[in-house]
Design a protein around this motif. Structure first.
Motif, PDB file in Angstrom:
ATOM      1  N   LYS A  59     -23.066   1.220  10.002  1.00  0.00           N
ATOM      2  CA  LYS A  59     -22.742   0.216  11.008  1.00  0.00           C
ATOM      3  C   LYS A  59     -21.490  -0.572  10.599  1.00  0.00           C
ATOM      4  O   LYS A  59     -20.613  -0.845  11.416  1.00  0.00           O
ATOM      5  CB  LYS A  59     -23.941  -0.739  11.163  1.00  0.00           C
ATOM      6  CG  LYS A  59     -23.957  -1.472  12.468  1.00  0.00           C
ATOM      7  CD  LYS A  59     -25.293  -2.185  12.665  1.00  0.00           C
ATOM      8  CE  LYS A  59     -25.246  -3.026  13.918  1.00  0.00           C
ATOM      9  NZ  LYS A  59     -26.427  -3.854  14.082  1.00  0.00           N
TER      10      LYS A  59
ATOM     11  N   VAL B  61     -17.621  -9.808   7.729  1.00  0.00           N
ATOM     12  CA  VAL B  61     -17.780  -8.813   8.797  1.00  0.00           C
ATOM     13  C   VAL B  61     -19.261  -8.490   8.981  1.00  0.00           C
ATOM     14  O   VAL B  61     -19.770  -8.439  10.106  1.00  0.00           O
ATOM     15  CB  VAL B  61     -17.022  -7.495   8.478  1.00  0.00           C
ATOM     16  CG1 VAL B  61     -17.281  -6.438   9.538  1.00  0.00           C
ATOM     17  CG2 VAL B  61     -15.538  -7.739   8.328  1.00  0.00           C
TER      18      VAL B  61
ATOM     19  N   ASP C 282     -20.859 -11.394  10.751  1.00  0.00           N
ATOM     20  CA  ASP C 282     -20.399 -11.540  12.142  1.00  0.00           C
ATOM     21  C   ASP C 282     -20.877 -10.402  13.030  1.00  0.00           C
ATOM     22  O   ASP C 282     -21.157 -10.592  14.207  1.00  0.00           O
ATOM     23  CB  ASP C 282     -18.857 -11.582  12.198  1.00  0.00           C
ATOM     24  CG  ASP C 282     -18.305 -12.847  11.582  1.00  0.00           C
ATOM     25  OD1 ASP C 282     -19.102 -13.761  11.294  1.00  0.00           O
ATOM     26  OD2 ASP C 282     -17.070 -12.923  11.380  1.00  0.00           O
ATOM     27  N   ARG C 283     -20.939  -9.176  12.449  1.00  0.00           N
ATOM     28  CA  ARG C 283     -21.273  -8.005  13.262  1.00  0.00           C
ATOM     29  C   ARG C 283     -22.698  -7.530  13.036  1.00  0.00           C
ATOM     30  O   ARG C 283     -23.057  -6.425  13.449  1.00  0.00           O
ATOM     31  CB  ARG C 283     -20.273  -6.866  12.961  1.00  0.00           C
ATOM     32  CG  ARG C 283     -18.819  -7.276  13.129  1.00  0.00           C
ATOM     33  CD  ARG C 283     -18.403  -7.377  14.593  1.00  0.00           C
ATOM     34  NE  ARG C 283     -18.466  -6.088  15.264  1.00  0.00           N
ATOM     35  CZ  ARG C 283     -17.440  -5.254  15.358  1.00  0.00           C
ATOM     36  NH1 ARG C 283     -16.284  -5.560  14.827  1.00  0.00           N
ATOM     37  NH2 ARG C 283     -17.558  -4.112  16.016  1.00  0.00           N
ATOM     38  N   ASP C 284     -23.474  -8.343  12.344  1.00  0.00           N
ATOM     39  CA  ASP C 284     -24.885  -8.052  12.121  1.00  0.00           C
ATOM     40  C   ASP C 284     -25.116  -6.668  11.487  1.00  0.00           C
ATOM     41  O   ASP C 284     -25.823  -5.821  12.034  1.00  0.00           O
ATOM     42  CB  ASP C 284     -25.629  -8.168  13.472  1.00  0.00           C
ATOM     43  CG  ASP C 284     -27.129  -8.175  13.285  1.00  0.00           C
ATOM     44  OD1 ASP C 284     -27.581  -8.495  12.168  1.00  0.00           O
ATOM     45  OD2 ASP C 284     -27.852  -7.840  14.245  1.00  0.00           O
ATOM     46  N   CYS C 285     -24.480  -6.453  10.348  1.00  0.00           N
ATOM     47  CA  CYS C 285     -24.604  -5.156   9.653  1.00  0.00           C
ATOM     48  C   CYS C 285     -25.580  -5.218   8.487  1.00  0.00           C
ATOM     49  O   CYS C 285     -25.521  -4.373   7.592  1.00  0.00           O
ATOM     50  CB  CYS C 285     -23.243  -4.700   9.139  1.00  0.00           C
ATOM     51  SG  CYS C 285     -21.994  -4.528  10.400  1.00  0.00           S
TER      52      CYS C 285
ATOM     53  N   ALA D 109     -17.799  -0.707  12.382  1.00  0.00           N
ATOM     54  CA  ALA D 109     -17.262  -2.008  12.818  1.00  0.00           C
ATOM     55  C   ALA D 109     -15.812  -2.209  12.392  1.00  0.00           C
ATOM     56  O   ALA D 109     -15.051  -2.890  13.072  1.00  0.00           O
ATOM     57  CB  ALA D 109     -18.138  -3.138  12.283  1.00  0.00           C
TER      58      ALA D 109
END
Ligand code: DAT
Length: 178
Positions: free
Chosen positions: A61, A38, A41-44, A65
């Motif tokens: 963040k 995650v 994929d979600r650039d956290c 998400a």
């Protein structure tokens, strides 16, 4: 109200979270939520720790998400930390352990970890850092410590957790009827 539980599968990197989550997803129908995936994929990711050779996560963040999906229930949350997740999201915390230091060391060496990171993880496992974190962050009665040293333990641990999931669902259904 959730009709399927959320379970954190945690422990020092290399202890067996991924193999347990994959097996459990098959056995229980709960979904494997790899926080590493995650975050990618979600650039956290917030910053890179050069010394440890790993990324530091932006926790706010990340929680944003996953919040909507996790609140629906039915997730196996796979991450080497657990105290960032709100208590109200979580029904069980499984802390996997590998007490045999030589076995654990060889697993991490097989992954090509460099010495600083390898030693830090071996020490964290010896001192039970993740177990302490779990007990501090959650009610002790929902924290379970399971050994993940040998192959057959994956099977027996997953059976035990699957049985717990079934009884959790039954209780939840009965409570909903009340
Ligand atoms: P993690 O997701 O916690 O980083 P993993 O599931 O990728 O760990 O496992 C790391 C390696 O160790 C992998 O090669 C599988 C092996 N392993 C994990 N648990 C084991 C067990 N109980 N018995 C034998 N090997 C195991």
């Amino acid at each position: 109200m959730r009709t399927a539980p959320n379970i954190i599968i945690t422990g020092t990197p290399g202890v067996g979270k991924t193999v347990h989550c994959e097996q459990l997803a098959q056995d229980t129908g709960l979904r494997h939520l790899s926080i590493n995936k995650v975050a990618k994929d979600r650039d956290c990711f917030e910053s890179y720790d050069d010394e440890l050779g790993s990324w530091v996560i932006d926790e706010d963040k990340l929680l944003d998400a996953i919040e909507d999906q996790v609140l629906q229930g039915g997730y196996l949350i796979d991450w080497h930390a657990c105290d960032l997740f709100p208590k109200s999201w979580i029904d069980l915390v499984v802390v996997l352990r590998c007490p045999a230091t030589d076995v654990f060391h060889d697993r991490l060496a097989g992954r090509g970890y460099h010495e600083t990171k390898l030693q830090e993880n071996v020490d964290a496992e010896i001192f039970g850092v993740l177990l302490e974190e779990a007990k501090e962050a959650f009610d002790e009665e929902i924290v379970v410590e399971l050994n993940s040293e040998k192959d057959d333990e994956v099977e027996s641990n997953c059976e035990r957790i699957a049985t717990w999931v079934e009884s959790w669902k039954k209780n939840q259904a009965e409570n909903a009827d009340d």
